[in-house]
Write a protein that holds these residues in place. Sequence first.
Motif, PDB file in Angstrom:
ATOM      1  N   ASP A   8       0.808  -1.218   0.000  1.00  0.00           N
ATOM      2  CA  ASP A   8       0.000   0.000   0.000  1.00  0.00           C
ATOM      3  C   ASP A   8       0.840   1.267   0.000  1.00  0.00           C
ATOM      4  O   ASP A   8       0.294   2.359   0.081  1.00  0.00           O
ATOM      5  N   THR A  67       1.128  -3.794   7.244  1.00  0.00           N
ATOM      6  CA  THR A  67       1.110  -3.089   5.956  1.00  0.00           C
ATOM      7  C   THR A  67       2.422  -2.337   5.779  1.00  0.00           C
ATOM      8  O   THR A  67       3.069  -1.959   6.756  1.00  0.00           O
ATOM      9  N   ARG A 120       2.823   0.686   4.538  1.00  0.00           N
ATOM     10  CA  ARG A 120       2.681   2.078   4.948  1.00  0.00           C
ATOM     11  C   ARG A 120       2.766   2.197   6.477  1.00  0.00           C
ATOM     12  O   ARG A 120       3.457   3.069   7.007  1.00  0.00           O
TER      13      ARG A 120
END
Lengths: 52, 444
Positions: free
Chosen positions: A24, B207, B209
Amino acid sequence: MAAIEKELLEAKKWANDEDDVVNDIRKVDHWLLFGIGIMPLLVFSIWYYIVY
Amino acid sequence: MFWLYAGGNIILASFVLGSTYSESLGFIPAVIMTIVGNLAAYTICAWSAQKNVKYGIDEIVSHRPAFGYYGSVFGVFLILAITIGWTGILSSLMGSAGELSVTILTGSSGFAGEYYAYAIVGGIIIPIILLLIDPKIGFKLSNITVPIMLAFSIYMLIKLLSAENLAALLSFKATRETSWVFAFEAIFAYAVVWLQYIGSWNRMAKTERGGVWGTYIGLALAGMLLGIVGGMATILTGEVDPTLWMLELNLSVMAFICIIAGTITTITILIYSGAMSLLTVFPNLNFRIVTVLIALPALPFIFIGSLREAFDFILIFGAMLAGPYWAIILIDYFLLRKQKINVKACFDKEGPYKYFKGFNPIAIFSQIVGMIVWLFLGGWMTGFTFITSSFGMTLFNALGATLPAIIVSALVYYGLTKLFLKKYSFGDYRYSQKNLGGVLNEIK
């Protein structure tokens, strides 16, 4: 010790396959990181040389 | 991830870092330098974190695409060397804290050599015993000690910002012994030295990020808070050792007990991380023996002249060795492999990351070039005359040493790899370009 052995064995299994990746992060994150991280230092260095 | 990384940086050494340059710069520039320096320095940690978050692999394993299957053992050596150094420095802090705590509690002047006794028992023996009982005890202890140390740091900041202290800080005349470049060099070297530890935690992030920003914000904010507190305290008291400035600032014995608990926790986590890195490469070794073998070499650091000397020593050699090393890994991952590595090949001794007998000669050459650049610019900091160059010193005052060494080694690695890839196929770079998972190599 059992926990250590388990962790070592799992180390290989923990590796993600390409399909499992939660990818992401975007270019904007890298540029934002650059902006927040590097720009203030550049401004400070110029200010320091001018003032001192 | 934020709390994990913030907790990782809430250690006594972060106070000492702020102390190293505060008197030279003066109050306001030192505070600004601490903020902008930490913001800049930890970008390298955040970028390094991404590969481990993305692929869920340990730090050392993630070095194999750049340095080769066996070449990554250099990373283990770095981790062990730096762990031993930090353990020694923190043990010496244990010695001072123990000595002062006993003096305050009992009112007695103590006994001859008590500093060494507290340093060895508190910094070496107790952590070893704790690790032998439960290898992961440091992480459990950190759930208690990190919030206490954080609360203590905020309390210290509030206390230091009293009207009286603030007047003294603002009227302090900077010594100007060193420039802002030296301050940034110290902060940057400190961040670089942490690279090896944060990598082993990143694989647990969910994740990319979250992992990247959690690493960055956690480390930078904790670094700023403790650096500012340490710097202000040093300006006010003239002391670099946190236990000594705490005594001068009339803090209670509770502060010293917090310090002792926090230091023991940090030492156990560091030794555990070092031992696990070694076991990742040599899984047949015994954890208990490895733990003892990592802790004992830290003893000489307790006997080094001063805390400042020991701190400078670890930063100098840590930055010189680790800076170019991680520069090569990052340039390989981001620019040459476009953030795509063959994970299965990372665990294959005979796979595409074997290079030449398990080592990538280009990476080793680039590492050596980076170290030479560092020695040319920062060699004077080592105190050895044969690597002290007046021209290098002049350049250091404008550029520092670690950042130029990082840039040069990265450029050399990038240029040579591109050059050799035109003629030869190696290192599975085709996987990164076409994402065919090494199939092309198998077909060939």
